[in-house]
Scaffold this active site. Structure first.
Site, short mmCIF file in Angstrom:
data_model
loop_
_atom_site.label_atom_id
_atom_site.label_comp_id
_atom_site.label_asym_id
_atom_site.label_seq_id
_atom_site.Cartn_x
_atom_site.Cartn_y
_atom_site.Cartn_z
N HIS A 90 14.37 18.43 9.71
CA HIS A 90 13.21 18.42 9.48
C HIS A 90 12.05 16.33 9.77
O HIS A 90 11.17 16.78 9.79
CB HIS A 90 12.38 17.80 8.06
CG HIS A 90 13.55 17.24 7.66
ND1 HIS A 90 13.22 15.79 7.10
CD2 HIS A 90 14.99 16.46 6.97
CE1 HIS A 90 14.00 14.82 6.42
NE2 HIS A 90 15.05 15.87 6.48
N HIS A 117 6.75 12.30 12.58
CA HIS A 117 5.76 12.63 11.80
C HIS A 117 5.66 13.33 12.84
O HIS A 117 4.31 12.49 13.76
CB HIS A 117 5.66 12.84 10.74
CG HIS A 117 5.85 11.70 9.43
ND1 HIS A 117 6.27 13.33 8.19
CD2 HIS A 117 6.49 10.22 8.67
CE1 HIS A 117 6.32 12.14 7.78
NE2 HIS A 117 7.09 10.91 7.83
N HIS A 134 7.08 6.18 11.17
CA HIS A 134 7.18 4.92 9.91
C HIS A 134 8.80 3.97 9.71
O HIS A 134 9.68 4.69 10.18
CB HIS A 134 7.18 6.48 9.11
CG HIS A 134 6.08 6.81 8.71
ND1 HIS A 134 5.92 7.73 7.50
CD2 HIS A 134 4.95 6.51 8.35
CE1 HIS A 134 4.99 8.62 7.37
NE2 HIS A 134 3.86 7.55 8.10
N THR A 208 5.84 10.34 1.11
CA THR A 208 5.37 11.21 1.99
C THR A 208 6.70 12.89 1.70
O THR A 208 6.53 14.08 1.72
CB THR A 208 4.72 11.49 2.73
OG1 THR A 208 5.59 11.05 3.90
CG2 THR A 208 3.95 10.54 2.72
N THR A 209 8.03 12.07 1.15
CA THR A 209 9.02 13.73 1.25
C THR A 209 9.65 13.33 -0.43
O THR A 209 8.98 12.27 -0.58
CB THR A 209 10.00 13.53 2.45
OG1 THR A 209 10.41 11.74 2.32
CG2 THR A 209 9.70 14.07 3.83
#
Ligand SMILES: [Zn+2]
Length: 256
Positions: A90, A117, A134, A208-209
């Site tokens: 991912h 991302h 990030h 954010t995960t």
């Protein structure tokens, strides 16, 4: 052939009958919702903030409203060297050796890892960029009950010139899920070398995960970075669409 009004009427009557007949058909049994379908539905329609709290990330930053931060920021990443590169399925992640850090208002966060991302998670004035990097820094908790505290430095990328840092590792990313050790001297991350005077947007948010931990100081670099279309395409091919949708601010201020 011209149709007489009578023929038209007959046709209409037949259609009405057909429709009526369909309505009288017994409804097929509705399949019970599978766990996977239920999860997908809940994920797709979940209201921002309500599942995980009111301090969530990413957000849409309105540049005209961001002001008044006066933060002391010191980035100590000169020659920061990652020793592990991983295709996590991912995302693509680089883990760093200890020794680099970011200090925000007197609190020093240790550099841990960097990942990407595609497209960007944060928006500036409603604009989604094709990629966001990030750099995750952390203060380890002193007790097991305490959550870790994070500081994430975020770089937004537009399409342009190739990014030298990405060039230094992209060919080595495993095409399947898995990691590999990096030899010393191969890859360096030196944000200070690019521009020592970055300006930032700052706000308090979350990872954010999962588990969406709400102890994150976000520093979003104002200067939009460049990566080549080929670099962005290759990273997107490896990790897919992995951006969380923007979350409501719920009264939070973004400063700069
Ligand atoms: Zn991230």
């Amino acid at each position: 052939m011209l149709r007489t009004p009578r023929a038209t009427l007959t046709l209409l009557a037949a259609l009405t009958l057909l429709t009526a007949c369909e309505c009288r058909q017994p409804k097929p049994d509705v399949e019970p919702e599978t766990a996977v379908r239920q999860e997908a539905r809940e994920e797709r329609y979940a209201l921002p903030g309500l599942d995980h709290g009111l301090v969530q990330s990413p957000v849409n930053i309105l540049s005209g409203r961001a002001e008044g931060g006066h933060h002391e920021i010191a980035i100590n990443m000169h020659g920061a060297e990652p020793n592990h590169l991983e295709n996590k399925g991912h995302t693509i992640q680089l883990d760093f050796q200890p020794g680099s850090s970011v200090t925000l208002d007197g609190n020093e966060y240790q550099l841990k890892q960097a990942h990407f991302h595609t497209p960007s998670e944060h928006q500036i004035d409603g604009i989604t960029y094709p990629m966001e990097g990030h750099i995750v820094n952390m203060i380890e908790p002193k007790t097991p009950e305490e959550p870790p505290r994070y500081l994430v430095v975020s770089f937004l990328f537009r399409m342009g010139e190739a990014d030298p840092f990405i060039t230094s590792f992209l060919d080595q990313v495993p095409s399947e899920e898995g990691g590999e050790e990096l030899e010393a001297g191969q890859v360096y991350l030196s944000p200070n070398d690019r521009n020592p005077d970055y300006e930032y947007y700052h706000y308090r948010g979350s990872l954010t995960t999962p588990p969406y931990t709400e102890t994150v100081e976000w520093l979003i670099v104002k200067e939009i970075q460049q990566a080549s279309p080929e670099q962005i395409r290759r990273i997107h091919l490896l990790e897919g669409d992995n951006a969380r949708r923007v979350q409501a601010l719920y009264g939070r201020k973004v400063d700069d």
